[in-house]
Design an enzyme around this catalytic site. Structure first.
Site, PDB file in Angstrom:
ATOM      1  N   SER A   1       0.778  -1.541   0.086  1.00 41.61           N
ATOM      2  CA  SER A   1      -0.302   0.200   0.052  1.00 41.61           C
ATOM      3  C   SER A   1       1.017   1.266   0.384  1.00 41.61           C
ATOM      4  CB  SER A   1      -0.913  -0.343   1.288  1.00 41.61           C
ATOM      5  OG  SER A   1      -1.455   1.113   1.333  1.00 41.61           O
TER       6      SER A   1
ATOM      7  N   TYR B   1      -2.554  -0.267  10.952  1.00 38.26           N
ATOM      8  CA  TYR B   1      -2.315  -1.205   8.719  1.00 38.26           C
ATOM      9  C   TYR B   1      -1.433  -0.133   8.335  1.00 38.26           C
ATOM     10  CZ  TYR B   1      -4.503  -1.405   4.015  1.00 38.26           C
ATOM     11  OH  TYR B   1      -5.076  -1.528   3.463  1.00 38.26           O
TER      12      TYR B   1
END
Length: 278
Positions: free
Chosen positions: A161, A174
């Site tokens: 990501s 995250y």
């Protein structure tokens, strides 16, 4: 986008019940692959597999808990019977948890009681996020890479990501978990380098999915302040679309076109990672 040919290759995709990974499965099937769709949501993967088969592709869905190695191994044995050994593993399982994110971007001297600050982050929520993203990549790799070692060929594609490059506010667990995925991708690339196995990752920028919809849009569908900030810092000035990930995905898992590429984390982000904000 089906210019690349994956005819008769067995592609195993975790997190295949999600918006992005279900789309990956459909595109691999269009390119000739036999696709195994793995997800805890059995109803969803069976639905997507049926759609692929009705369109003339080859696919089968399997209820899978990527945090349960025994379950993954049982699914692996069934895939060997149904489709054959794994040629390409796409580790798409992942996600966030509200208990692992703050409500505010910056700590303040005065914080309302109902606002979650850094000090209120829940340990179980953080553990869930790290397990789902990191262990949920490591365990399927342990199981399915065994096929690749036996055949001395294969591809592992992880989903990292933008958070892995620069952590975003509010979502420390995250961001940290995805940074671990990028690091693990490089580690795997070196570890399997003598076995004919390449390992790379894509790092998507901002696409709208079920995981981030509430952060990006209000209940009435208007962009939130966070969404507007993202768009201001994305040079292409828009959110990405699922189909815009396929070129990078296919390229990195194509043994002819990317034969000398391993250990790479490819940003697909509309320029977000290149822009300093100034």
């Amino acid at each position: 986008m089906t210019e690349m040919n994956f005819k008769d290759q067995v592609v195993v995709v975790t997190g295949a019940g999600g918006v992005l990974c279900s789309y990956f499965c459909e595109e691999y099937a269009k390119a000739g692959a036999k696709v195994a769709l793995l997800d805890l949501n059995e109803e969803r993967v069976l639905e997507v597999a049926a759609k692929i088969n009705q369109a003339g592709g080859t696919a089968k869905g399997y209820k899978t808990n990527v945090l349960d190695k025994e379950n993954i191994e049982a699914v692996h044995q069934q895939i060997l019977v149904d489709l054959g050994p794994c040629d390409i593993l796409v580790n798409g399982a992942g996600g966030n948890n509200p208990k692992a994110q703050t409500d505010i971007e910056y700590h303040q001297e005065t914080i309302q009681e109902d606002v979650r600050s850094f000090f209120d982050l829940d340990a179980s929520g953080i553990e869930f996020v790290f397990n789902l993203n990191f262990l949920g990549t490591l365990l399927p790799t342990q199981v399915f890479a065994a096929d690749m070692v036996a055949g001395k060929a294969g591809n592992i594609l992880n989903v990292s990501s933008m958070n892995a490059f620069t952590p975003l506010t509010k979502i420390p667990a995250y961001s940290g978990a995805k940074a671990a995925i990028s690091n693990f991708t490089q580690w795997l690339a070196v570890y399997f380098s003598k076995m004919g196995i390449r390992c790379n990752a894509i790092a998507p920028g901002f696409l709208v999915s079920n995981q981030n919809r509430d952060l990006l849009f209000s209940k009435t569908g208007e962009p939130t302040a966070r969404a507007e900030k993202i768009l201001r810092n994305t040079p292409l000035e828009r959110f990405g679309e699922p189909e815009e990930l396929i070129g990078g995905l296919f390229f990195l898992t194509d043994n002819q076109k990317a034969s000398f590429i391993t250990g790479v984390v490819l940003p697909i982000d509309g320029g977000f990672s290149a822009y300093s904000g100034v």
